[in-house]
Design a protein around this motif. Structure first.
Motif, PDB file in Angstrom:
ATOM      1  N   UNK A  44       0.818  -1.217   0.000  1.00 40.22           N
ATOM      2  CA  UNK A  44       0.000   0.000   0.000  1.00 40.22           C
ATOM      3  C   UNK A  44       0.850   1.264   0.000  1.00 40.22           C
ATOM      4  N   UNK A  45       2.171   1.079  -0.103  1.00 38.21           N
ATOM      5  CA  UNK A  45       3.123   2.196  -0.127  1.00 38.21           C
ATOM      6  C   UNK A  45       3.007   3.072   1.129  1.00 38.21           C
ATOM      7  N   UNK A  46       2.839   2.400   2.269  1.00 35.66           N
ATOM      8  CA  UNK A  46       2.782   3.081   3.566  1.00 35.66           C
ATOM      9  C   UNK A  46       4.166   2.982   4.198  1.00 35.66           C
ATOM     10  N   UNK A  47       4.799   4.116   4.398  1.00 36.15           N
ATOM     11  CA  UNK A  47       6.096   4.111   5.069  1.00 36.15           C
ATOM     12  C   UNK A  47       5.872   4.097   6.578  1.00 36.15           C
ATOM     13  N   UNK A 101      -8.665 -14.702  17.809  1.00 36.37           N
ATOM     14  CA  UNK A 101      -7.498 -13.842  17.623  1.00 36.37           C
ATOM     15  C   UNK A 101      -7.986 -12.407  17.530  1.00 36.37           C
ATOM     16  N   UNK A 102      -7.443 -11.549  18.382  1.00 35.03           N
ATOM     17  CA  UNK A 102      -7.852 -10.142  18.428  1.00 35.03           C
ATOM     18  C   UNK A 102      -6.636  -9.265  18.201  1.00 35.03           C
ATOM     19  N   UNK A 103      -6.894  -8.032  17.743  1.00 34.40           N
ATOM     20  CA  UNK A 103      -5.827  -7.068  17.511  1.00 34.40           C
ATOM     21  C   UNK A 103      -6.162  -5.791  18.281  1.00 34.40           C
ATOM     22  N   UNK A 104      -5.177  -5.315  19.038  1.00 30.42           N
ATOM     23  CA  UNK A 104      -5.312  -4.072  19.795  1.00 30.42           C
ATOM     24  C   UNK A 104      -4.158  -3.155  19.386  1.00 30.42           C
ATOM     25  N   UNK A 105      -4.311  -2.457  18.245  1.00 32.76           N
ATOM     26  CA  UNK A 105      -3.196  -1.663  17.722  1.00 32.76           C
ATOM     27  C   UNK A 105      -3.031  -0.313  18.408  1.00 32.76           C
ATOM     28  N   UNK A 106      -1.802   0.167  18.366  1.00 34.43           N
ATOM     29  CA  UNK A 106      -1.477   1.540  18.721  1.00 34.43           C
ATOM     30  C   UNK A 106      -0.812   2.118  17.492  1.00 34.43           C
ATOM     31  N   UNK A 107      -1.438   3.146  16.904  1.00 33.65           N
ATOM     32  CA  UNK A 107      -0.890   3.800  15.720  1.00 33.65           C
ATOM     33  C   UNK A 107      -0.507   5.202  16.145  1.00 33.65           C
ATOM     34  N   UNK A 108       0.778   5.518  16.016  1.00 32.73           N
ATOM     35  CA  UNK A 108       1.252   6.815  16.480  1.00 32.73           C
ATOM     36  C   UNK A 108       2.087   7.514  15.427  1.00 32.73           C
ATOM     37  N   UNK A 137      -3.899   7.895   4.203  1.00 28.99           N
ATOM     38  CA  UNK A 137      -2.974   6.784   4.461  1.00 28.99           C
ATOM     39  C   UNK A 137      -3.131   6.272   5.889  1.00 28.99           C
ATOM     40  N   UNK A 138      -3.432   7.154   6.812  1.00 32.10           N
ATOM     41  CA  UNK A 138      -3.679   6.744   8.189  1.00 32.10           C
ATOM     42  C   UNK A 138      -4.902   5.819   8.247  1.00 32.10           C
ATOM     43  N   UNK A 166       2.632   0.787  15.759  1.00 36.48           N
ATOM     44  CA  UNK A 166       3.105   1.277  14.467  1.00 36.48           C
ATOM     45  C   UNK A 166       3.428   2.755  14.611  1.00 36.48           C
ATOM     46  N   UNK A 167       4.674   3.101  14.364  1.00 36.04           N
ATOM     47  CA  UNK A 167       5.074   4.500  14.393  1.00 36.04           C
ATOM     48  C   UNK A 167       5.216   4.963  12.952  1.00 36.04           C
ATOM     49  N   UNK A 168       4.400   5.951  12.603  1.00 35.33           N
ATOM     50  CA  UNK A 168       4.368   6.473  11.236  1.00 35.33           C
ATOM     51  C   UNK A 168       5.129   7.794  11.165  1.00 35.33           C
ATOM     52  N   UNK A 169       5.568   8.149   9.977  1.00 40.83           N
ATOM     53  CA  UNK A 169       6.241   9.446   9.830  1.00 40.83           C
ATOM     54  C   UNK A 169       5.298  10.589  10.204  1.00 40.83           C
ATOM     55  N   UNK A 170       5.874  11.665  10.649  1.00 40.75           N
ATOM     56  CA  UNK A 170       5.073  12.860  10.970  1.00 40.75           C
ATOM     57  C   UNK A 170       4.382  13.335   9.687  1.00 40.75           C
ATOM     58  N   UNK A 171       3.252  13.982   9.856  1.00 37.66           N
ATOM     59  CA  UNK A 171       2.482  14.535   8.729  1.00 37.66           C
ATOM     60  C   UNK A 171       2.003  13.458   7.758  1.00 37.66           C
ATOM     61  N   UNK A 172       1.690  12.275   8.278  1.00 38.36           N
ATOM     62  CA  UNK A 172       1.119  11.218   7.437  1.00 38.36           C
ATOM     63  C   UNK A 172      -0.256  11.697   6.962  1.00 38.36           C
ATOM     64  N   UNK A 173      -0.516  11.655   5.661  1.00 34.15           N
ATOM     65  CA  UNK A 173      -1.835  12.079   5.163  1.00 34.15           C
ATOM     66  C   UNK A 173      -2.959  11.245   5.785  1.00 34.15           C
ATOM     67  N   UNK A 174      -4.081  11.891   6.020  1.00 35.62           N
ATOM     68  CA  UNK A 174      -5.220  11.239   6.679  1.00 35.62           C
ATOM     69  C   UNK A 174      -5.681   9.988   5.928  1.00 35.62           C
TER      70      UNK A 174
END
Length: 146
Positions: free
Chosen positions: A69-72, A139-146, A112-113, A102-110
Motif C-alpha cells: 500500500x506504499x505506507x512508510x 485472535x484479536x488485535x489491539x493496535x497503537x498507531x502513532x 494513508x492513516x 506502528x510508528x508512522x512518519x510525521x504529517x502522514x496524510x489522513x
C-alpha cells in the motif's frame, strides 16, 4: 500454486515431565511442559510456539500489506499474549491478542492513516496461521498507531 512441505523432527526420550527436542531447518530447541502446567519449563513449549507462529505470521503479513500500500513506517513492533485455560485437567487455548505498535512518519496524510487502520485488521484475517486457528482460537488485535 504448489504445495510447500515443512518438516520437523521430534525426540521425546522420557515421560511427561522430561525434556525433548524439536528441530527444523531453522530452529532447534528443547521443549517441555511449561511450569504453569506443572512441567519443568525447560526450552519452549507448544503454547509459546503457537503464539510465536501466530505473531510472526501476523506481523509479516501486516508489514507486507503496508509495503504493497506504499505506507512508510518508522517502526513496527508488537507484543502478543496467548491466553490458555487450564481447568480440571482440560487445557484450552482460548485467545491470542496481538498488540502492534506502528510508528508512522510525521504529517502522514489522513487517507494513508485510514489505510493503516484497515490493514491492522485485514492482516489478522489474511494471515495463514490466523485462518488455520479460526473457529478454535479467538485472535484479536489491539493496535497503537502513532
Amino acid at each position: 500454486m504448489a504445495e510447500h512441505h515443512f518438516h520437523l523432527k521430534a525426540d521425546w526420550p522420557g515421560l511427561r515431565n522430561d525434556v525433548g527436542t524439536i528441530e527444523t531447518v531453522n530452529l532447534k530447541t528443547a521443549v517441555s511442559i511449561p511450569i504453569e502446567m506443572d512441567g519443568p519449563g525447560i526450552g519452549t513449549n507448544p503454547d509459546e510456539m503457537l503464539l510465536g507462529a501466530a505473531a510472526t505470521c501476523y506481523i509479516i503479513t501486516l508489514a507486507a500489506m503496508m509495503e504493497r500500500s506504499k505506507i512508510e513506517k518508522e517502526s513496527l513492533t508488537m507484543e502478543s499474549v496467548g491466553i490458555v485455560d487450564y481447568t480440571d485437567g482440560i487445557i484450552t487455548y482460548k485467545k491470542i491478542i496481538h498488540k502492534p505498535v506502528i510508528t508512522l512518519p510525521k504529517n502522514m496524510p489522513e487517507n494513508k492513516l485510514r489505510i493503516v487502520q484497515k490493514l491492522v485488521v485485514k492482516a489478522e484475517a489474511s494471515c495463514m496461521i490466523s485462518r488455520a486457528l479460526k473457529g478454535n482460537v479467538e485472535v484479536a488485535v489491539e493496535p497503537v498507531i502513532q
